[in-house]
Design a protein around this motif. Structure first.
Motif, PDB file in Angstrom:
ATOM      1  N   ARG A 185       0.835  -1.206   0.000  1.00  0.00           N
ATOM      2  CA  ARG A 185       0.000   0.000   0.000  1.00  0.00           C
ATOM      3  C   ARG A 185       0.866   1.250   0.000  1.00  0.00           C
ATOM      4  O   ARG A 185       0.598   2.208  -0.746  1.00  0.00           O
ATOM      5  CB  ARG A 185      -0.915  -0.029   1.220  1.00  0.00           C
ATOM      6  N   THR A 186       1.899   1.267   0.837  1.00  0.00           N
ATOM      7  CA  THR A 186       2.792   2.421   0.889  1.00  0.00           C
ATOM      8  C   THR A 186       3.465   2.661  -0.453  1.00  0.00           C
ATOM      9  O   THR A 186       3.547   3.802  -0.938  1.00  0.00           O
ATOM     10  CB  THR A 186       3.865   2.219   1.977  1.00  0.00           C
ATOM     11  N   LEU A 187       3.925   1.602  -1.095  1.00  0.00           N
ATOM     12  CA  LEU A 187       4.570   1.729  -2.402  1.00  0.00           C
ATOM     13  C   LEU A 187       3.597   2.234  -3.464  1.00  0.00           C
ATOM     14  O   LEU A 187       3.953   3.064  -4.307  1.00  0.00           O
ATOM     15  CB  LEU A 187       5.163   0.375  -2.819  1.00  0.00           C
ATOM     16  N   LEU A 188       2.361   1.746  -3.407  1.00  0.00           N
ATOM     17  CA  LEU A 188       1.355   2.185  -4.365  1.00  0.00           C
ATOM     18  C   LEU A 188       0.994   3.651  -4.152  1.00  0.00           C
ATOM     19  O   LEU A 188       0.758   4.387  -5.126  1.00  0.00           O
ATOM     20  CB  LEU A 188       0.107   1.308  -4.258  1.00  0.00           C
ATOM     21  N   GLN A 189       0.954   4.078  -2.914  1.00  0.00           N
ATOM     22  CA  GLN A 189       0.662   5.490  -2.622  1.00  0.00           C
ATOM     23  C   GLN A 189       1.739   6.390  -3.228  1.00  0.00           C
ATOM     24  O   GLN A 189       1.434   7.400  -3.875  1.00  0.00           O
ATOM     25  CB  GLN A 189       0.570   5.707  -1.116  1.00  0.00           C
ATOM     26  N   GLU A 190       2.990   6.017  -3.022  1.00  0.00           N
ATOM     27  CA  GLU A 190       4.090   6.811  -3.574  1.00  0.00           C
ATOM     28  C   GLU A 190       4.078   6.781  -5.090  1.00  0.00           C
ATOM     29  O   GLU A 190       4.339   7.808  -5.745  1.00  0.00           O
ATOM     30  CB  GLU A 190       5.425   6.298  -3.031  1.00  0.00           C
ATOM     31  N   MET A 191       3.764   5.627  -5.660  1.00  0.00           N
ATOM     32  CA  MET A 191       3.685   5.504  -7.118  1.00  0.00           C
ATOM     33  C   MET A 191       2.582   6.396  -7.673  1.00  0.00           C
ATOM     34  O   MET A 191       2.767   7.088  -8.674  1.00  0.00           O
ATOM     35  CB  MET A 191       3.418   4.047  -7.504  1.00  0.00           C
ATOM     36  N   LEU A 192       1.429   6.414  -6.998  1.00  0.00           N
ATOM     37  CA  LEU A 192       0.312   7.236  -7.462  1.00  0.00           C
ATOM     38  C   LEU A 192       0.679   8.717  -7.420  1.00  0.00           C
ATOM     39  O   LEU A 192       0.347   9.471  -8.349  1.00  0.00           O
ATOM     40  CB  LEU A 192      -0.924   6.966  -6.601  1.00  0.00           C
ATOM     41  N   LEU A 193       1.355   9.148  -6.368  1.00  0.00           N
ATOM     42  CA  LEU A 193       1.776  10.540  -6.279  1.00  0.00           C
ATOM     43  C   LEU A 193       2.722  10.911  -7.417  1.00  0.00           C
ATOM     44  O   LEU A 193       2.646  12.014  -7.973  1.00  0.00           O
ATOM     45  CB  LEU A 193       2.449  10.806  -4.924  1.00  0.00           C
ATOM     46  N   GLU A 194       3.604   9.986  -7.772  1.00  0.00           N
ATOM     47  CA  GLU A 194       4.547  10.248  -8.862  1.00  0.00           C
ATOM     48  C   GLU A 194       3.816  10.312 -10.203  1.00  0.00           C
ATOM     49  O   GLU A 194       4.104  11.189 -11.031  1.00  0.00           O
ATOM     50  CB  GLU A 194       5.624   9.157  -8.892  1.00  0.00           C
ATOM     51  N   ILE A 195       2.861   9.419 -10.431  1.00  0.00           N
ATOM     52  CA  ILE A 195       2.066   9.451 -11.664  1.00  0.00           C
ATOM     53  C   ILE A 195       1.286  10.760 -11.741  1.00  0.00           C
ATOM     54  O   ILE A 195       1.242  11.423 -12.790  1.00  0.00           O
ATOM     55  CB  ILE A 195       1.099   8.255 -11.721  1.00  0.00           C
ATOM     56  N   TRP A 196       0.649  11.129 -10.635  1.00  0.00           N
ATOM     57  CA  TRP A 196      -0.140  12.363 -10.591  1.00  0.00           C
ATOM     58  C   TRP A 196       0.737  13.573 -10.897  1.00  0.00           C
ATOM     59  O   TRP A 196       0.329  14.484 -11.630  1.00  0.00           O
ATOM     60  CB  TRP A 196      -0.783  12.480  -9.213  1.00  0.00           C
ATOM     61  N   ARG A 197       1.951  13.573 -10.383  1.00  0.00           N
ATOM     62  CA  ARG A 197       2.877  14.683 -10.643  1.00  0.00           C
ATOM     63  C   ARG A 197       3.210  14.774 -12.127  1.00  0.00           C
ATOM     64  O   ARG A 197       3.280  15.877 -12.695  1.00  0.00           O
ATOM     65  CB  ARG A 197       4.170  14.489  -9.838  1.00  0.00           C
TER      66      ARG A 197
END
Length: 272
Positions: A185-197
């Motif tokens: 979950r933590t990795l997916l959260q960080e990945m989503l933030l990077e995609i959103w950026r």
């Protein structure tokens, strides 16, 4: 086109907001009796914002998201997306569910490119876009695998880019990381933030996890219960980029305590 938002007694120019919800009410039938689920919902969202809907179970978060997606409709009030009343699902609104929704008989590559195929895009364009998005989330080496051969985290990454590849104006996400383990979950959260950026899509994200909401959101819409309503809107004043280490920020802890107290008040209304 201007609508009045009664919750803050100001006027909203919908041409400056990608989402406007005004005077929204929704009820369902339970045992042949009408029960009000959402009452007088009013808010607006600017293009590119990351918004989290946060509240106790049963407060209407998913119902509100469904109305934004065009899957269900209000009894009264307006749901306006990109200056148009929402009357049905549309390609400008991508949707990511909590559970894996990949088509089981298609490979990951075929799943991700499925929307572009429905648009009759060329094979070359589909291939180029699929490859680009697969690299974006680190799935380029798994393109020929089927959903059952992938981990839960990989499946959700596939679901996210399958929605994003169609270039939606808004990505609606209904607790998409709720079914994976804490580390994933933590990795997916960080990945989503990077995609959103990188992509800049407006995201509306339903969660019941306070830490997740603070980590991800620009603003958190805290929902109250009996019936569901927007209790308060909290702006997250923590600089970006954010990672799992952001939870150690003193401002993170201050926000968490404030939000926890607000959610606790609503939860007690349910269990008493």
């Amino acid at each position: 086109m201007v609508y009045r938002n009664n919750s803050v007694d100001t006027q909203i120019d919908v041409t400056k907001n990608i989402v406007v919800i005004e005077k929204l009410n929704k009820s369902f039938l339970f045992n042949r009796k009408k029960r009000l689920i959402l009452s007088n919902i009013n808010f607006n969202i600017k293009e590119g914002e990351f918004i989290c809907l946060l509240g106790p179970s049963g407060c209407g978060k998913s119902t509100l998201l469904d109305m934004l997606g065009g899957f269900t409709f209000p009894d009264s009030g307006n749901v306006i997306v990109n200056n148009k009343l929402v009357k049905k699902p549309g390609p400008e609104r991508g949707f990511v569910f909590q559970k894996n929704s990949l088509i089981p008989w298609l490979t990951l590559e075929e799943n991700v490119g499925y929307g572009l195929k429905l648009k009759n895009e060329s094979t070359l364009l589909i291939k180029e876009n699929v490859d680009r998005f697969m690299r974006l989330v680190g799935l380029e080496n798994y393109s020929n695998l089927y959903p059952h051969q992938l981990s839960g985290g990989m499946q959700q990454r596939g679901c996210i880019i399958r929605s994003l590849i169609n270039n939606p104006k808004i990505l609606l996400m209904d607790e998409p990381f709720g079914a994976v383990d804490a580390q994933t979950r933590t990795l997916l959260q960080e990945m989503l933030l990077e995609i959103w950026r990188k992509v800049g899509t407006t995201i509306i994200f339903v969660t019941h996890d306070i830490d997740e909401a603070i980590l991800l959101a620009d603003r958190i819409f805290i929902m109250g219960v009996n019936p569901g309503h927007i209790k308060e809107i909290v702006k997250v004043n923590i600089s970006r980029p954010r990672t799992f280490k952001t939870s150690l920020d003193p401002e993170f802890q201050v926000s968490k305590i404030k939000i926890l107290e607000s959610i606790r008040e609503e939860t007690l209304k349910i269990i008493k």
